[in-house]
Design a protein around this motif. Structure first.
Motif, PDB file in Angstrom:
ATOM      1  N   CYS A  94       2.723  -7.445 -12.433  1.00 53.08           N
ATOM      2  CA  CYS A  94       2.063  -6.170 -12.160  1.00 53.08           C
ATOM      3  C   CYS A  94       3.079  -5.044 -12.334  1.00 53.08           C
ATOM      4  O   CYS A  94       4.173  -5.103 -11.759  1.00 53.08           O
ATOM      5  N   ALA A  95       2.733  -4.037 -13.103  1.00 50.80           N
ATOM      6  CA  ALA A  95       3.628  -2.907 -13.334  1.00 50.80           C
ATOM      7  C   ALA A  95       3.864  -2.094 -12.065  1.00 50.80           C
ATOM      8  O   ALA A  95       4.859  -1.381 -11.965  1.00 50.80           O
ATOM      9  N   ALA A  96       2.980  -2.207 -11.089  1.00 54.57           N
ATOM     10  CA  ALA A  96       3.119  -1.437  -9.856  1.00 54.57           C
ATOM     11  C   ALA A  96       3.952  -2.148  -8.793  1.00 54.57           C
ATOM     12  O   ALA A  96       4.803  -1.538  -8.164  1.00 54.57           O
ATOM     13  N   CYS A  97       3.713  -3.450  -8.595  1.00 53.42           N
ATOM     14  CA  CYS A  97       4.366  -4.137  -7.465  1.00 53.42           C
ATOM     15  C   CYS A  97       5.165  -5.372  -7.870  1.00 53.42           C
ATOM     16  O   CYS A  97       5.752  -6.023  -7.022  1.00 53.42           O
ATOM     17  N   LYS A  98       5.164  -5.705  -9.159  1.00 52.94           N
ATOM     18  CA  LYS A  98       5.956  -6.815  -9.731  1.00 52.94           C
ATOM     19  C   LYS A  98       5.463  -8.207  -9.341  1.00 52.94           C
ATOM     20  O   LYS A  98       6.184  -9.187  -9.485  1.00 52.94           O
ATOM     21  N   THR A  99       4.242  -8.333  -8.888  1.00 54.06           N
ATOM     22  CA  THR A  99       3.661  -9.648  -8.591  1.00 54.06           C
ATOM     23  C   THR A  99       3.406 -10.398  -9.894  1.00 54.06           C
ATOM     24  O   THR A  99       2.808  -9.835 -10.817  1.00 54.06           O
ATOM     25  N   GLU A 101       0.851  -1.188   0.000  1.00 57.56           N
ATOM     26  CA  GLU A 101       0.000   0.000   0.000  1.00 57.56           C
ATOM     27  C   GLU A 101       0.883   1.234   0.000  1.00 57.56           C
ATOM     28  O   GLU A 101       1.884   1.287   0.711  1.00 57.56           O
ATOM     29  N   LYS A 102       0.519   2.215  -0.814  1.00 54.79           N
ATOM     30  CA  LYS A 102       1.254   3.466  -0.916  1.00 54.79           C
ATOM     31  C   LYS A 102       0.252   4.608  -0.983  1.00 54.79           C
ATOM     32  O   LYS A 102      -0.915   4.396  -1.307  1.00 54.79           O
ATOM     33  N   THR A 103       0.729   5.806  -0.723  1.00 55.89           N
ATOM     34  CA  THR A 103      -0.120   6.980  -0.884  1.00 55.89           C
ATOM     35  C   THR A 103      -0.258   7.269  -2.376  1.00 55.89           C
ATOM     36  O   THR A 103       0.532   6.788  -3.192  1.00 55.89           O
ATOM     37  N   ASN A 104      -1.240   8.086  -2.727  1.00 58.15           N
ATOM     38  CA  ASN A 104      -1.395   8.484  -4.126  1.00 58.15           C
ATOM     39  C   ASN A 104      -0.141   9.168  -4.636  1.00 58.15           C
ATOM     40  O   ASN A 104       0.275   8.940  -5.777  1.00 58.15           O
ATOM     41  N   ALA A 105       0.480   9.997  -3.804  1.00 60.21           N
ATOM     42  CA  ALA A 105       1.712  10.693  -4.209  1.00 60.21           C
ATOM     43  C   ALA A 105       2.828   9.688  -4.504  1.00 60.21           C
ATOM     44  O   ALA A 105       3.577   9.851  -5.475  1.00 60.21           O
ATOM     45  N   GLU A 110       4.604   8.981  -8.211  1.00 57.78           N
ATOM     46  CA  GLU A 110       6.048   9.069  -8.410  1.00 57.78           C
ATOM     47  C   GLU A 110       6.593   7.790  -9.046  1.00 57.78           C
ATOM     48  O   GLU A 110       7.520   7.831  -9.853  1.00 57.78           O
ATOM     49  N   LEU A 111       6.003   6.667  -8.715  1.00 62.38           N
ATOM     50  CA  LEU A 111       6.466   5.362  -9.178  1.00 62.38           C
ATOM     51  C   LEU A 111       5.989   5.025 -10.600  1.00 62.38           C
ATOM     52  O   LEU A 111       6.710   4.404 -11.362  1.00 62.38           O
ATOM     53  N   LEU A 112       4.774   5.440 -10.953  1.00 62.05           N
ATOM     54  CA  LEU A 112       4.137   5.029 -12.208  1.00 62.05           C
ATOM     55  C   LEU A 112       4.091   6.158 -13.228  1.00 62.05           C
ATOM     56  O   LEU A 112       4.064   7.327 -12.867  1.00 62.05           O
ATOM     57  N   SER A 113       4.031   5.795 -14.504  1.00 67.20           N
ATOM     58  CA  SER A 113       3.805   6.788 -15.556  1.00 67.20           C
ATOM     59  C   SER A 113       2.377   7.327 -15.395  1.00 67.20           C
ATOM     60  O   SER A 113       1.532   6.684 -14.748  1.00 67.20           O
ATOM     61  N   PRO A 114       2.072   8.477 -15.975  1.00 65.77           N
ATOM     62  CA  PRO A 114       0.707   9.003 -15.860  1.00 65.77           C
ATOM     63  C   PRO A 114      -0.364   8.016 -16.361  1.00 65.77           C
ATOM     64  O   PRO A 114      -1.406   7.864 -15.719  1.00 65.77           O
ATOM     65  N   MET A 115      -0.100   7.324 -17.469  1.00 70.79           N
ATOM     66  CA  MET A 115      -1.084   6.358 -17.987  1.00 70.79           C
ATOM     67  C   MET A 115      -1.200   5.147 -17.066  1.00 70.79           C
ATOM     68  O   MET A 115      -2.311   4.660 -16.804  1.00 70.79           O
ATOM     69  N   ALA A 116      -0.077   4.647 -16.563  1.00 67.16           N
ATOM     70  CA  ALA A 116      -0.114   3.509 -15.639  1.00 67.16           C
ATOM     71  C   ALA A 116      -0.861   3.895 -14.362  1.00 67.16           C
ATOM     72  O   ALA A 116      -1.644   3.095 -13.831  1.00 67.16           O
ATOM     73  N   GLY A 171      -3.708  -4.183  -5.239  1.00 64.53           N
ATOM     74  CA  GLY A 171      -5.049  -3.691  -5.544  1.00 64.53           C
ATOM     75  C   GLY A 171      -5.145  -2.941  -6.852  1.00 64.53           C
ATOM     76  O   GLY A 171      -6.188  -2.361  -7.154  1.00 64.53           O
ATOM     77  N   GLY A 172      -4.080  -2.945  -7.649  1.00 66.11           N
ATOM     78  CA  GLY A 172      -4.097  -2.227  -8.916  1.00 66.11           C
ATOM     79  C   GLY A 172      -5.111  -2.812  -9.895  1.00 66.11           C
ATOM     80  O   GLY A 172      -5.224  -4.030 -10.034  1.00 66.11           O
ATOM     81  N   HIS A 173      -5.837  -1.922 -10.578  1.00 64.44           N
ATOM     82  CA  HIS A 173      -6.814  -2.336 -11.594  1.00 64.44           C
ATOM     83  C   HIS A 173      -6.069  -2.860 -12.809  1.00 64.44           C
ATOM     84  O   HIS A 173      -5.183  -2.191 -13.341  1.00 64.44           O
ATOM     85  N   LEU A 174      -6.427  -4.057 -13.257  1.00 64.43           N
ATOM     86  CA  LEU A 174      -5.786  -4.676 -14.417  1.00 64.43           C
ATOM     87  C   LEU A 174      -6.678  -4.627 -15.648  1.00 64.43           C
ATOM     88  O   LEU A 174      -6.216  -4.350 -16.748  1.00 64.43           O
ATOM     89  N   GLY A 175      -7.942  -4.943 -15.480  1.00 65.68           N
ATOM     90  CA  GLY A 175      -8.880  -5.024 -16.590  1.00 65.68           C
ATOM     91  C   GLY A 175     -10.141  -5.733 -16.142  1.00 65.68           C
ATOM     92  O   GLY A 175     -10.544  -5.611 -14.993  1.00 65.68           O
ATOM     93  N   HIS A 176     -10.739  -6.514 -17.053  1.00 69.00           N
ATOM     94  CA  HIS A 176     -11.994  -7.207 -16.752  1.00 69.00           C
ATOM     95  C   HIS A 176     -11.966  -8.633 -17.290  1.00 69.00           C
ATOM     96  O   HIS A 176     -11.222  -8.950 -18.205  1.00 69.00           O
TER      97      HIS A 176
END
Length: 159
Positions: free
Chosen positions: A75-80, A33-37, A41-47, A127-132
């Protein structure tokens, strides 16, 4: 009799209020879990838009859509680890598609954002959204995990 009716009315109203509070969905906590900030900082604007705001990238824009190399998608956010290359197929939808996820690493949730229920797929670690998920996949499972390419990173299998 008047007092009994008033008492029963108060008890009924209290009963309804407590049930309504119990039925509200509690926010799930994730291992990462991380803050929005911190996410920004970690992800590109689109990610960030896709993973943290449940956005959708345009179809046919991800290099991963037509990637058929052997390896694993994380996962692009946490590498799972989320998807194995052997479960990827060309659905023609314009997004990377898989017939199944790495067991236990993708969470199924319900999304009502477009007015009806859809099965939302999230990283079970951050908890990152991946798709459907849809029920029009290949005969192997009948499932199509339609994933935003920007939510994934591909790690090629070493030879």
């Amino acid at each position: 009799m008047k007092h009994l009716f008033s008492l029963l009315t108060i008890l009924f109203l209290l009963s309804c209020a407590s049930k309504a509070q119990n039925s509200s969905k509690e926010k799930k906590t994730y291992k990462v879990e991380k803050t929005n900030a911190e996410w920004k900082e970690l992800l590109s604007p689109m990610a960030y838009y896709v993973l943290r705001e449940a956005g959708t990238e345009r179809p046919f824009t991800s290099d991963l859509n037509k990637n058929y190399k052997k390896g694993i998608y994380v996962c692009a956010a946490c590498k799972t680890p989320l998807y194995k290359s052997e479960h990827k197929y060309d659905s023609g939808s314009g997004w990377p598609s898989f017939d199944r996820a790495v067991k236990g690493n993708v969470e199924l949730d319900v999304d009502y954002k477009i007015g009806y229920a859809r099965t939302e797929l999230k990283c079970n670690t951050c908890g990152g959204h991946l798709g459907h998920s849809f029920d029009d996949g290949p005969k192997t499972t009948g499932k199509r995990h339609c994933i935003n390419g920007v939510a994934l990173e591909f790690i090629p299998k070493e030879k």
